[in-house]
Write a protein that holds these residues in place. Structure first.
Motif, mmCIF file in Angstrom:
data_model
loop_
_atom_site.group_PDB
_atom_site.id
_atom_site.type_symbol
_atom_site.label_atom_id
_atom_site.label_comp_id
_atom_site.label_asym_id
_atom_site.label_seq_id
_atom_site.Cartn_x
_atom_site.Cartn_y
_atom_site.Cartn_z
ATOM 1 N N LEU A 8 0.748 7.056 -4.276
ATOM 2 C CA LEU A 8 0.325 8.270 -3.570
ATOM 3 C C LEU A 8 1.515 8.952 -2.900
ATOM 4 C CD1 LEU A 8 -3.058 7.119 -1.962
ATOM 5 C CD2 LEU A 8 -2.614 8.010 -4.244
ATOM 6 N N ILE A 9 2.571 9.121 -3.679
ATOM 7 C CA ILE A 9 3.765 9.817 -3.207
ATOM 8 C C ILE A 9 4.046 10.992 -4.149
ATOM 9 C CG2 ILE A 9 6.251 9.669 -2.800
ATOM 10 C CD1 ILE A 9 5.915 6.715 -2.184
ATOM 11 N N PRO A 10 3.903 12.237 -3.680
ATOM 12 C CA PRO A 10 4.211 13.401 -4.527
ATOM 13 C C PRO A 10 5.715 13.653 -4.573
ATOM 14 C CG PRO A 10 3.357 14.130 -2.421
ATOM 15 C CD PRO A 10 3.314 12.621 -2.393
ATOM 16 N N PHE A 11 6.407 12.823 -5.309
ATOM 17 C CA PHE A 11 7.873 12.744 -5.259
ATOM 18 C C PHE A 11 8.537 13.916 -5.973
ATOM 19 C CE2 PHE A 11 11.924 11.062 -7.014
ATOM 20 C CZ PHE A 11 12.567 10.815 -5.811
ATOM 21 N N SER A 12 9.630 14.395 -5.386
ATOM 22 C CA SER A 12 10.481 15.399 -6.036
ATOM 23 C C SER A 12 11.912 15.190 -5.590
ATOM 24 C CB SER A 12 10.030 16.815 -5.680
ATOM 25 O OG SER A 12 10.170 17.051 -4.293
#
Length: 455
Positions: free
Chosen positions: A403-407
């Motif tokens: 649940l990490i919206p990584f960028s």
């Protein structure tokens, strides 16, 4: 290009307001009803090309290997809906930035393949709960330059009213609570002749104390921290650099340090800020362009323009994990368009104008940030004569199992010099999310140097 006709503002209550004011209780009622807990519009757009938000992606696809360092593409079977290139760019200009239009018109071989839009950002419940709380308690100070400790644990401003608040949302976007490491993160520069050069290969760590609710020995004012250890080229091997940014940079400016094997000592590096070029990235990007923007916001006025629909790079799993750099991704004038996935999303638009009397290589910058706060977006920078100078695209590839919206991965084009930089290219070992936070003693610069030089 005039962006104003496509802005969405009135329905969100984006009005002139004091930088010190949190949203009212009445405005906060939108959160969880017409807005998500993190402030994005829940509904899709009128024609359905942007879907409604239904909780994001939290279920790994078949074949995914947890903790392998890479994330399988859940949408690998998707086909492009249509293609935008230099021949039809004017048809889609309303949903493109000036930088995108310039790229498509300048390079006949460049194109944008537009895929179905999928809103995959997902957040842990406690982060969402803290974000809802922040809507009415989180405030800025020092004319937007600082935020207070009450914001900790959630996205600061789910209903932003100023450009500064949107920038804080980006800088303090959720990327986990502990740290993300890489064993080999690479940066490339492709010069005007089309020759790629590996400017740096580094071991990196990014840490996010802002989301650590049990601080222990942490300074509660730390927002973000990172350090890197150079592995190549040979002349830079063993060099280390670190940055710590605070939520009140007026009282606590960026703490930057460096170590070189020849000197064998850690020294403060206050020059690692603003428009100082980043040597490990070939000088094509600046310190306040790291991850689109980082650092202190005192040299520009950040004005919130509103929202608009735009094509941005999204769900870029192919870009992150399946496009070998030299063989596939790097083309003479631009990144291989086959490696990029573009989707239509709503974005926050912030215009940053250089303040009178301040010095910077840019006179103006325009930021476009995904409304779901993944960190994905576009960025255009203009020189002192007002001409488009640099263009940056940053993609997102969420860690769905965590649940990490990584960028992190981005590309920046220097249109004046005809070159570009491909930044945070992690193809060796992938990304690792640490199971627990490191201690303050372990993150002390001297401890980092001692530990790494002993290996």
């Amino acid at each position: 290009m005039n962006i104003r006709p496509t802005l969405i503002a009135a329905t969100l209550g984006i009005v002139a307001a004091s930088a010190l004011a949190a949203v009212s209780e009445e405005e906060a009622k939108q959160i969880g009803t017409t807005l998500t807990e993190f402030g994005a519009i829940k509904a899709g757009n009128a024609d359905g090309s942007i879907p409604p938000y239904t909780g994001g992606l939290a279920t790994p696809p078949a074949g995914f290997k947890p903790d392998s360092g890479s994330w399988s593409d859940p949408f690998g079977n998707d086909k492009p809906l249509f293609r935008i290139d230099g021949k039809n760019v004017d048809k889609y200009a309303e949903k493109l930035s000036q930088g995108q239009v310039a790229m498509l018109k300048k390079f006949p071989s460049y194109y944008i393949d537009v895929y179905p839009s999928r809103r995959t950002a997902a957040y842990p419940k406690k982060v969402l709960d803290a974000t809802v709380r922040n809507a009415t308690v989180c405030k800025t100070a020092n004319e937007g330059q600082s935020i207070d400790r009450a914001c900790r644990g959630g996205i600061p401003f789910p209903v932003p009213k100023t450009g500064y608040e949107v920038m804080w949302n980006h800088m303090l976007r959720y990327q986990g609570e502990t740290a993300i490491t890489t064993s080999a993160s690479r940066s490339w520069v492709i010069d005007s002749s089309g020759k790629p050069t590996l400017t740096a290969q580094q071991q990196t760590l990014q840490e996010f104390p802002f989301y650590q609710t049990e601080l222990g020995d942490r300074d509660p004012d730390i927002g973000y921290r990172t350090y890197s250890i150079s592995q190549s080229p040979a002349r830079r091997a063993g060099e280390m650099t670190g940055l710590t940014d605070f939520i009140d940079p007026v009282a606590k400016p960026r703490r930057a340090w460096s170590y070189t094997p020849g000197q064998r000592r850690v020294k403060l590096s206050p020059e690692f800020a603003y428009d100082t070029p980043v040597a490990s990235m070939g000088g094509v990007t600046l310190f306040d362009e790291l991850f689109v923007f980082s650092g202190k916001m005192d040299r520009f006025d950040f004005k919130l323009i509103g929202k608009r629909e735009m094509f941005i790079q999204y769900n870029g799993y192919k870009n992150y994990y399946d496009c070998p750099t030299i063989e596939t991704a790097l083309k003479p004038q631009h990144v291989n368009p086959e490696c990029e996935r573009w989707e239509l999303h709503r974005v926050w638009v912030v215009e940053a104008t250089l303040k009178p009397g301040q010095r910077h290589v840019y006179s103006k910058r325009i930021y476009y940030f995904d409304e779901d706060l993944t960190g994905a977006g576009n960025y255009d920078a203009f020189d002192q004569s007002g001409q488009l100078y640099r263009v940056l695209f940053q993609s997102t590839a969420p860690f769905y199992d965590k649940l990490i919206p990584f960028s992190a991965k981005n590309v920046i084009y220097d249109l004046n010099k005809g070159m570009y930089a491909y930044i945070n290219d992690v193809m060796v070992g992938g990304y690792k999310v640490l199971p627990k936070a490191l201690s303050e003693r372990e993150l002390n610069p001297e401890a980092i140097v001692t530990r790494e030089t002993a290996r």
